[in-house]
Design a protein around this motif. Sequence first.
Motif: not given
Length: 600
Positions: A490-491, A493, A495-496
């Motif tokens: 997530a950090k 970017n 996670s998508k």
Amino acid sequence: MRFVWAVVAFVLATVLIGAGLAQRTIFMGPAEQRMELSVDEPAPYVVVDADVLRAHTGLQTLLVRGEGDVFVAYGRTADMTAWLSDTAYDHVSLTKSHKPKTQRVAARQPPADGGETSGRSPVGADLWLDSFADKDALVAKFQLTEGNSVLIARDGVQPAPDDILVSWALDTRTPWAGPLMAAGALMLAVGIVLYILGIRHQRRGRGPRRKGPAPLPETQPITTLPQRDEIEQQADAGTARRTPRARRRLMVAAPALVLTGLLATGCTADSWPQFGSDTPSPSPTPTVVTPENQKQPVVTEKQGQRIVGEIAATLAKADKGLDAELAGSRLTGAALDARKTEYTLRGAIAGRTTALVSPLDKVKVLLPEATDGWPRTALALTVDGADNTKPPVLLTMTQIDPWANYHVTSMAEMPASGEFPNVAPAWLGTTRVPADTAFLSLAPAAVADAFSDFVDAGDKSQYADRFDELAQKFAQSVRDSRQAIVDGLAKANASKTSKAAFDMAPATYQPLSLATLGSGAVVSVSVLDDQKITPTAEGAMVRFGKNPEVKALTGVSESAKGVEVVYGIQLFFAVPAQGSTEQIRLLAYKQDLFNAKVIK
């Protein structure tokens, strides 16, 4: 009368001293008893039965002579027979007339090379209780008990030495020799004193008897009294005349004192009675009931300490040279897989200093299996004898057959909060618990699956309340490391475009469990923590170039289909008996990176 008593004292002194000296000389028997063992055209191995060495009482001394290397080992007769099952050997036994007899025993199964002998060197085998090696001649002392035998060999190829002598020390103590000689010396001194007193009394009895003075003539003048100086001079003269006699008496008494001292100093401890040496004070020991038909433990305490020390030395050498083959001579299963991966990482990543777990120098607890078959297992808790701040290392080791050495199957560090359960003493041993037993609160075969489910499901797991606080903390640390990976995606970017999946499952290694006191068991299992990161968007790439370990194991820094990382965890649990309210306690654990690969 004094002379008579002096003569009696001299006679008694002569008899007593003579009797004491005779006990230490002409009446003393041989110091040892010997038996020569004749072996004509010896095979590469010679086995001497315990009955031969126990033919006489006393310490058993074995002397083996022959040019070149000489090797002697002793161990259980059943183990030695199993080790020699594929080779011919000479067997020395004792006949009914207590004479040694040698016969050739043929191999019960053909050797691997098809020859008459296996050509296997007995040097360094873990099977022996102890062994000795020397050049040209070897002397070994035993207190061999029934059920044990001695193996004599060189290298397993050359004929064994044939000059073999067994001797037994005989009891040559003469506890009354010292007291007899001391009493004789005392009587000699008494006789000398009586003799001196007798001479003195005789001389006094022979002295002149003085008569009264005759009347003086009337015309004879009366002599004046002597002066004081003249009296002193006469006294000095008398004293001077008596001095030589006193000296002679002293010279007569001196040899008695010297002789007494020589006799006292010349007597060793074997010449005096030993009071209380054979009756040590008893000390209280825990009561352990030996089960009926209990078999011998597979290793003794001394043997276990030696084996663990040799394992530690081998691993230290393998770690220094990153030699996986050498490590494989003492490791197997999860312990070996973890070592191999670490060697690969150390060869690819400069300056990597991740600590490797190895046995420590002192075996604090040894729990061997009691069996006469194979495979055999033993558990050892090792500590650092010089540094008590180092965490203890718990390990299990297995011997698959009589010819193999023990290999460590699992090895992990025990945290300070861990508490080892009560187990049987090493001289008694224990039994191996079947993996599917119903006599434990959880069968050993189900422990790894239960802990894996607890890690994955957390409090929702049906086993959530079955494990103790230490196990719960370790399980939570695994969950936290998984969450850290998710947070890292997530950090960054990512996670998508990518996702992480985690799963823990039992490894393919068989669980190993040994019974403890109280009907519980120490269970050793291994689990695999599988972590996968895969892309979720078309054209997305999973990059792991910043992870040097994954990069070193995969050989690449990114993948279009993702990456899979597998961690191996070695676990030791104390599982209580069926019906117990106790929880399953985590004793030790070790997490290692096993593998990393690109998903294809």
